[in-house]
Design a protein around this motif. Sequence first.
Motif, short mmCIF file in Angstrom:
data_model
loop_
_atom_site.label_atom_id
_atom_site.label_comp_id
_atom_site.label_asym_id
_atom_site.label_seq_id
_atom_site.Cartn_x
_atom_site.Cartn_y
_atom_site.Cartn_z
N ILE A 212 0.82 -1.21 0.00
CA ILE A 212 0.00 0.00 0.00
C ILE A 212 0.86 1.26 0.00
O ILE A 212 0.55 2.25 -0.67
CB ILE A 212 -0.96 -0.03 1.20
CG1 ILE A 212 -1.92 -1.22 1.05
CG2 ILE A 212 -1.73 1.27 1.32
CD1 ILE A 212 -2.75 -1.51 2.27
N GLY A 213 1.94 1.24 0.75
CA GLY A 213 2.79 2.42 0.86
C GLY A 213 3.76 2.56 -0.30
O GLY A 213 3.99 1.63 -1.07
N ILE A 244 -0.82 -8.17 3.49
CA ILE A 244 -0.47 -6.74 3.39
C ILE A 244 0.97 -6.56 3.86
O ILE A 244 1.30 -6.91 4.99
CB ILE A 244 -1.43 -5.88 4.22
CG1 ILE A 244 -2.88 -6.12 3.80
CG2 ILE A 244 -1.08 -4.39 4.06
CD1 ILE A 244 -3.90 -5.36 4.63
N THR A 245 1.80 -6.05 2.97
CA THR A 245 3.21 -5.86 3.28
C THR A 245 3.50 -4.37 3.52
O THR A 245 2.66 -3.51 3.27
CB THR A 245 4.09 -6.37 2.12
OG1 THR A 245 3.78 -5.62 0.93
CG2 THR A 245 3.84 -7.85 1.87
N GLY A 246 4.70 -4.10 3.99
CA GLY A 246 5.10 -2.71 4.21
C GLY A 246 6.11 -2.58 5.32
O GLY A 246 6.41 -3.55 6.03
N SER A 249 6.91 1.99 9.35
CA SER A 249 6.35 3.34 9.24
C SER A 249 5.04 3.37 8.47
O SER A 249 4.30 4.35 8.53
CB SER A 249 7.36 4.27 8.57
OG SER A 249 7.61 3.87 7.24
N GLU A 250 4.74 2.29 7.74
CA GLU A 250 3.51 2.23 6.95
C GLU A 250 2.38 1.51 7.68
O GLU A 250 1.30 1.33 7.13
CB GLU A 250 3.79 1.54 5.61
CG GLU A 250 4.71 2.34 4.70
CD GLU A 250 5.26 1.53 3.53
OE1 GLU A 250 5.80 2.15 2.61
OE2 GLU A 250 5.17 0.28 3.56
N ASN A 251 2.63 1.13 8.91
CA ASN A 251 1.66 0.31 9.64
C ASN A 251 0.32 1.01 9.86
O ASN A 251 -0.74 0.38 9.81
CB ASN A 251 2.25 -0.15 10.97
CG ASN A 251 1.46 -1.30 11.57
OD1 ASN A 251 0.61 -1.11 12.42
ND2 ASN A 251 1.76 -2.52 11.09
N LYS A 252 0.36 2.31 10.08
CA LYS A 252 -0.89 3.06 10.28
C LYS A 252 -1.75 2.98 9.03
O LYS A 252 -2.98 2.80 9.10
CB LYS A 252 -0.58 4.52 10.62
CG LYS A 252 -1.80 5.37 10.89
CD LYS A 252 -1.42 6.79 11.27
CE LYS A 252 -2.66 7.64 11.51
NZ LYS A 252 -2.30 9.04 11.87
N LEU A 253 -1.10 3.09 7.89
CA LEU A 253 -1.78 3.02 6.59
C LEU A 253 -2.37 1.63 6.36
O LEU A 253 -3.53 1.49 5.97
CB LEU A 253 -0.76 3.35 5.50
CG LEU A 253 -1.24 3.75 4.12
CD1 LEU A 253 -1.99 5.06 4.17
CD2 LEU A 253 -0.02 3.88 3.20
N THR A 254 -1.57 0.62 6.61
CA THR A 254 -2.02 -0.75 6.35
C THR A 254 -3.10 -1.19 7.34
O THR A 254 -3.98 -1.98 6.98
CB THR A 254 -0.83 -1.73 6.41
OG1 THR A 254 -0.23 -1.69 7.72
CG2 THR A 254 0.22 -1.38 5.37
N VAL A 257 -6.66 -0.31 6.14
CA VAL A 257 -7.16 -1.23 5.12
C VAL A 257 -7.51 -2.58 5.74
O VAL A 257 -8.57 -3.16 5.47
CB VAL A 257 -6.13 -1.39 3.98
CG1 VAL A 257 -6.58 -2.46 2.99
CG2 VAL A 257 -5.89 -0.06 3.28
N PHE A 258 -6.63 -3.06 6.60
CA PHE A 258 -6.84 -4.34 7.29
C PHE A 258 -8.13 -4.33 8.10
O PHE A 258 -8.96 -5.25 8.00
CB PHE A 258 -5.64 -4.62 8.20
CG PHE A 258 -5.80 -5.82 9.10
CD1 PHE A 258 -5.70 -7.10 8.59
CD2 PHE A 258 -6.04 -5.65 10.46
CE1 PHE A 258 -5.84 -8.21 9.42
CE2 PHE A 258 -6.18 -6.74 11.29
CZ PHE A 258 -6.09 -8.03 10.77
N ASN A 259 -8.34 -3.28 8.88
CA ASN A 259 -9.54 -3.19 9.71
C ASN A 259 -10.80 -3.06 8.86
O ASN A 259 -11.86 -3.60 9.22
CB ASN A 259 -9.44 -2.00 10.67
CG ASN A 259 -8.41 -2.23 11.77
OD1 ASN A 259 -8.04 -3.37 12.05
ND2 ASN A 259 -7.95 -1.17 12.39
#
Length: 369
Positions: A212-213, A244-246, A249-254, A257-259
């Motif tokens: 995603i990032g 979902i990879t990343g 620092s991209e965890n907030k973004l992922t 989408v995950f939730n």
Amino acid sequence: MRINFYEIFVNLLIKNKKPARKLKQLPIDEIENILVYSNTAIGDTLFNTPVLKALKEKYPLKKVIIILNPINYILFKNNPYIDEIILYDGKWKSFFSTLSQLKKIGRIDLTLILHSNEPQATPLALLSNSKYILKIPNKSKFSIYHNNDEIGPYHDRHGIFDRIRVLEYLNIKDVNPRMELYIEKENNDEIEDFFLKNNINKDKDFLIGFQIGASTISRMWFEERWIELGKKLLNSGKDVKIIITGSPSENKLTTKVFNSLNDERVFNLAGKFNLISAAALIGMLDVFITPDTGPLHIAASLKVPTVTLFAAAKWYVSNPCFDQDIHLYVQKDRTCEPCVGKNCKFQECMLQISADEVFDKVCTLSKLK
């Protein structure tokens, strides 16, 4: 305007350096040590792996030393075409400590600046007393110190071909542009162990990666589109699981989408593994959907089919230039002229890419339909 005293001092040090003699071919018999600069991003370093392979295969007795970025060098430490690694982050504060390491090498016969930052790279090569320096492209004030003529970049070909051109000066031709990445068994074992514990069967399940990032906003697709695509894939009637990879620092973004997908077949693994194990994870996927960013090139290096999303950038510059039957893309035109690139705050051009388009590309690769 901020004054950089490091730069001023280095410019004084190289002030009396003579311009390099321009050559069409280097005297390869005089060269024993070759120093390669490749200390920027993951993708740019992977673009250089065909050069390393061709160099070592043609001249196996030459010693190849490489300067890598401390952030991502772990991906390349097992490359069999590298004899020695030096770490440099490309910043002024590390300039003189890196120079000290280079001087400990002793004689440097040839420096290939494949991808590094100026105004540091060429001065570093000069001050380390490299006998020959090659760099392509090299249209800058430093080109007078390179032994090749001033050459601009290709604008209509993959970035790998800019790197390969430097080998012509070493009588190396017809270079295979395939990138390569070498994963250790322990990293693959770590991912397989995770799969076993989380009921992921890589033989039975169809594993689709979502990257995603990206390094800049201009390259990123919108979260809502990722969510829409995820739902379509999960409803396709196949044994789909979404990984979902990343980076951390991209965890907030992922997580968003995950939730939103809220399905036990979706796994948010952004930041879960270190860089080399994350690469091993990508290597086990069936399809990898991604913007134009480093993980795309990891996937291509590991022969994983990809669907890449382009708008601000052009597909032919960075989408894999090999195995093109498994590396599909969606290309849209820029909506803003001029494109502000890294300064983009809202990537309007990426709105043109629909979830349906990407779904169809995945179906082409996976036969979901």
